[in-house]
Motif scaffolding. Structure first.
Motif, short mmCIF file in Angstrom:
data_model
loop_
_atom_site.label_atom_id
_atom_site.label_comp_id
_atom_site.label_asym_id
_atom_site.label_seq_id
_atom_site.Cartn_x
_atom_site.Cartn_y
_atom_site.Cartn_z
N SER A 12 39.62 33.29 48.91
CA SER A 12 40.43 34.39 49.45
C SER A 12 41.49 34.87 48.47
N ALA A 13 41.69 34.12 47.40
CA ALA A 13 42.62 34.50 46.33
C ALA A 13 42.04 34.05 45.00
N PRO A 14 42.35 34.75 43.92
CA PRO A 14 41.82 34.32 42.62
C PRO A 14 42.42 32.97 42.20
N ARG A 15 41.64 32.20 41.51
CA ARG A 15 42.15 30.92 41.00
C ARG A 15 42.75 31.09 39.61
N GLU A 55 53.42 38.06 43.83
CA GLU A 55 52.54 38.25 45.00
C GLU A 55 51.54 37.11 45.18
N THR A 56 51.42 36.24 44.21
CA THR A 56 50.44 35.16 44.31
C THR A 56 51.09 33.78 44.22
N ARG A 57 52.38 33.73 44.47
CA ARG A 57 53.07 32.44 44.46
C ARG A 57 52.56 31.53 45.58
N GLU A 216 38.21 34.89 38.99
CA GLU A 216 39.16 35.36 37.98
C GLU A 216 39.55 36.82 38.20
N MET A 217 40.82 37.16 37.83
CA MET A 217 41.29 38.53 37.81
C MET A 217 41.91 38.84 36.46
N PHE A 218 41.85 40.12 36.08
CA PHE A 218 42.30 40.54 34.75
C PHE A 218 43.09 41.83 34.87
N PHE A 219 44.30 41.87 34.29
CA PHE A 219 45.17 43.03 34.41
C PHE A 219 45.53 43.58 33.02
N LEU A 247 46.17 40.66 46.22
CA LEU A 247 45.20 40.21 47.22
C LEU A 247 44.46 41.38 47.87
N GLU A 248 45.11 42.53 47.98
CA GLU A 248 44.41 43.70 48.48
C GLU A 248 43.28 44.10 47.55
#
Length: 291
Positions: A12-15, A55-57, A216-219, A247-248
Motif C-alpha cells: 500500500s506504500a512504496p518500500r 508524507e511517507t514518515r 519503488e518510486m522515483f521523483f 500515496l495518492e
C-alpha cells in the motif's frame, strides 16, 4: 509447483523512494545518459523533498536521495539525510562515484546514521579508470572510498563497492575483488545495462514483467514521479508531487494500469517500456514466475 506471483499483491506504500534532489554530476561516463539530460530545474525545491519524505514518515521507507545524478554534488545532502533519519523507521542509502566523499563529509554523513553506501568504481588502474569514469580523479576516489570503508566499520553503515562489467575492465576484475573485499561489506560485479530508448528497436524489447513496479518510486527535481530510474526523458510519468500526495500517486489509477500491463510483460503498450530490454538475463518461464 508454480512459483509465487509477485505481481498480484502490491504494498500500500512504496518500500523504496528515490528523490532526484539535483541533476548535477561530476562525471561523464560513456555508458550513462545523464550527460544527455535536458530537463530542469537543477535543484529540487526544499518544500518538495520535505513534502515527499514527510508524507511517507513512519512507513519504513528506504530513501535514496539521488536518481540520475551524483548525490554528493548537492551541498544540502547532509540536511536531507538528517531529515530522513528523523523518522526512526526510515533508512537512508546512497549510490555515489565517491570522488566528493572527503573525510570531513564522510564523518558528517556517518554521524547522521546513514544506512548504506554503494560506490561505483569500475576499474583498478588509472589507464582503465579514465576510460570507464572520465572526468573523475581515480586516486582521490581510491583514497576516499578506502577511508570511508574503514570509518564505516565503526558504525552501522554498510558499504558496497561495484564494478560495472565492460570490455575495458575485463582484465581487472580479479584484482578489483582482491583490493576491495577486505575493505567493503560487499563487492559486486554488475552487468552493463542499456537505458530505454538508447538504440533499441521494437524487436529488442523484452516481453517480461518489470521489477521496477513492485515497490519503488522515483521523483524528478520538478516533482514528477516516473515509472523507472532509467526514464531520463520523462516518457513514463505517473504523477506529480506538486499536486498529489505520494500515496495518492502510488495507489492511483495511472500506476494501477501500468502495473497490470507490465505484470503481463506487455511492454510494447507503454511508451517508455516499448524500447526497453532490461532484465533480459532473468530466466522467467512465464510472466508470473519471477524468482
Amino acid at each position: 509447483m508454480e512459483k509465487p506471483d509477485r505481481f498480484s499483491d502490491f504494498p500500500s506504500a512504496p518500500r523504496f523512494i528515490q528523490i532526484e534532489t539535483t541533476t548535477a554530476c561530476n562525471a561523464a561516463c560513456p555508458f550513462c545518459r545523464q550527460k544527455d539530460l535536458q530537463r530542469g530545474p537543477v535543484r529540487m525545491e526544499e518544500r518538495l523533498w520535505r513534502k515527499i519524505i514527510g508524507e511517507t514518515r513512519g512507513l519504513g521507507v528506504t530513501y535514496r536521495p539521488f536518481l540520475q545524478n551524483e548525490p554528493l554534488c548537492d551541498v544540502r545532502l547532509e540536511e536531507i539525510v538528517g531529515y530522513i533519519k528523523q523518522d526512526p523507521t526510515a533508512r537512508a542509502e546512497l549510490n555515489t562515484n565517491g570522488e566528493f566523499m572527503a573525510e570531513k563529509r564522510a564523518r558528517a554523513l556517518l554521524a547522521l546514521d546513514l544506512d548504506e553506501v554503494r560506490f561505483s568504481i569500475d576499474a583498478v588502474s588509472t589507464e582503465i579508470y579514465e576510460k570507464t569514469r572520465p572526468g573523475i580523479d581515480r586516486n582521490a576516489v581510491y583514497e576516499r572510498v578506502t577511508r570511508f570503508c574503514v570509518l564505516a566499520r565503526e558504525t552501522n553503515c554498510k558499504t558496497q563497492v561495484r564494478m560495472i562489467e565492460m570490455p575495458e575492465n575485463a582484465g581487472e576484475r580479479d584484482e578489483f575483488r582482491r583490493y576491495w573485499e577486505p575493505l567493503a561489506d560487499r563487492v559486486e560485479l554488475v552487468p552493463l545495462y542499456r537505458w530505454p530508448w538508447s538504440g533499441q528497436t521494437e524487436a529488442d524489447v523484452v516481453l517480461k514483467p518489470c521489477l521496477k513496479i513492485l515497490d519503488e518510486m522515483f521523483f524528478f527535481t520538478d516533482g514528477r514521479a516516473v515509472l523507472c530510474c532509467w526514464d531520463i526523458d520523462g516518457r513514463g510519468v505517473i504523477g506529480d508531487a506538486n499536486s498529489n500526495t505520494v500515496l495518492e500517486i502510488w495507489n492511483g489509477p495511472v500506476v494501477g494500469n501500468f502495473r497490470k500491463i507490465l505484470s503481463r510483460g506487455e511492454r510494447r503498450k507503454i511508451h517508455l517500456c516499448s524500447r526497453c530490454d532490461a532484465y533480459a538475463h532473468l530466466a522467467w518461464e512465464s510472466p508470473h514466475q519471477t524468482s
